[in-house]
Motif scaffolding. Structure first.
Motif, PDB file in Angstrom:
ATOM      1  N   ASP A   1       0.817  -1.210   0.000  1.00 58.35           N
ATOM      2  CA  ASP A   1       0.000   0.000   0.000  1.00 58.35           C
ATOM      3  C   ASP A   1       0.858   1.271   0.000  1.00 58.35           C
ATOM      4  O   ASP A   1       0.338   2.353   0.172  1.00 58.35           O
ATOM      5  N   GLY A   2       2.162   1.111  -0.217  1.00 64.75           N
ATOM      6  CA  GLY A   2       3.001   2.296  -0.088  1.00 64.75           C
ATOM      7  C   GLY A   2       4.153   2.384  -1.058  1.00 64.75           C
ATOM      8  O   GLY A   2       5.082   3.154  -0.846  1.00 64.75           O
TER       9      GLY A   2
ATOM     10  N   LYS B   1      -3.547  -5.264   3.998  1.00 66.87           N
ATOM     11  CA  LYS B   1      -2.922  -4.041   3.485  1.00 66.87           C
ATOM     12  C   LYS B   1      -1.655  -3.786   4.284  1.00 66.87           C
ATOM     13  O   LYS B   1      -1.706  -3.569   5.496  1.00 66.87           O
TER      14      LYS B   1
ATOM     15  N   THR C   1       1.132  -1.429   5.458  1.00 65.49           N
ATOM     16  CA  THR C   1       1.197   0.026   5.599  1.00 65.49           C
ATOM     17  C   THR C   1       2.605   0.546   5.882  1.00 65.49           C
ATOM     18  O   THR C   1       2.857   1.739   5.741  1.00 65.49           O
ATOM     19  N   SER C   2       3.508  -0.316   6.302  1.00 65.42           N
ATOM     20  CA  SER C   2       4.920   0.067   6.441  1.00 65.42           C
ATOM     21  C   SER C   2       5.769  -1.179   6.275  1.00 65.42           C
ATOM     22  O   SER C   2       5.313  -2.303   6.510  1.00 65.42           O
TER      23      SER C   2
END
Length: 219
Positions: free
Chosen positions: A185-186, A210, A212-213
């Motif tokens: 997602d990034g 998802k 996220t990091s």
């Protein structure tokens, strides 16, 4: 089903990591510096209100998970559990081989000399399919076999997790990289391996993942 967070941590550095050897279902203990970096991760995560803790069934992941749980504020409430579904990818014939040599043999027929080049040119799932193809016994996991296994692991966590939970999951470099690639997602650079005892954050919402990091160092 619930919405919850998974704190996805790579195990501490092992002897095979030190020697840059293929370490999938094969297993070596944490090296002394691997224990130390796992302890650093444990201190960084000590105040996280973990509802449950899981690791793969490899000793390197089990030991890292225990170090983190023992330091955690909830150490009296949670007992680490093993999930074989989050083992590292199985490299078959290439287990224990020098990593650059193995990936050269796997990638060269497809115009790539390194693991990173295979990923960049063909994608993460292709690294698995090419490895099974190159394995003279064809024992290595291909992408379909690998994801069938991993998805069963997420299903097992779903049966335990509740809304808002924070779940610790200690797994492996290629597995964390694969999960990040599939649920990215990034725009994370998955040609770079997650470091030992690094943190990758994943949100799971009613069965949908998802990331996220990715590859955050804990110190």
């Amino acid at each position: 089903m619930a919405k919850y967070q998974i704190y996805l941590v790579r195990h501490g550095r092992t002897w095979f990591n030190r020697y840059n050897k293929m370490q999938g279902w094969s297993d070596t203990p944490l090296a002394p510096d691997g224990v130390e970096v796992a302890k650093q991760a444990a201190k960084a995560l000590k105040d996280v209100d973990f509802a449950a803790a899981f690791s793969s069934d490899a000793r390197r992941a089990i030991d890292t998970c225990k170090l983190i749980v023992d330091e955690n504020i909830n150490h009296n409430k949670i007992t680490p559990q093993k999930l074989m579904e989050f083992r590292e990818e199985f490299y078959g014939y290439f287990e224990g081989m020098n990593s650059p040599e193995a990936w050269y043999m796997v990638g060269k027929p497809h115009g790539a000399d390194t693991f990173a080049e295979i990923i960049a040119q063909h994608g993460m799932d292709a690294t698995k399919d090419f490895m099974k193809e190159a394995d003279p016994f064809h024992d290595a996991e291909n992408a379909e076999e690998y994801w069938t296994r991993v998805e069963k692991g997420f299903d097992k966590i779903d049966k335990i997790a509740k809304d808002g939970d924070k779940i610790l999951l200690v797994s492996h470099g290629t597995t964390i990289r694969s999960i990040t690639d599939r649920y990215n997602d990034g725009g994370f650079d998955i040609t770079v391996s997650p470091k030992n005892s690094s943190l990758t954050m994943l949100e799971r919402d009613n069965g949908a993942n998802k990331v996220t990091s990715y590859n955050q160092m804990l110190n």
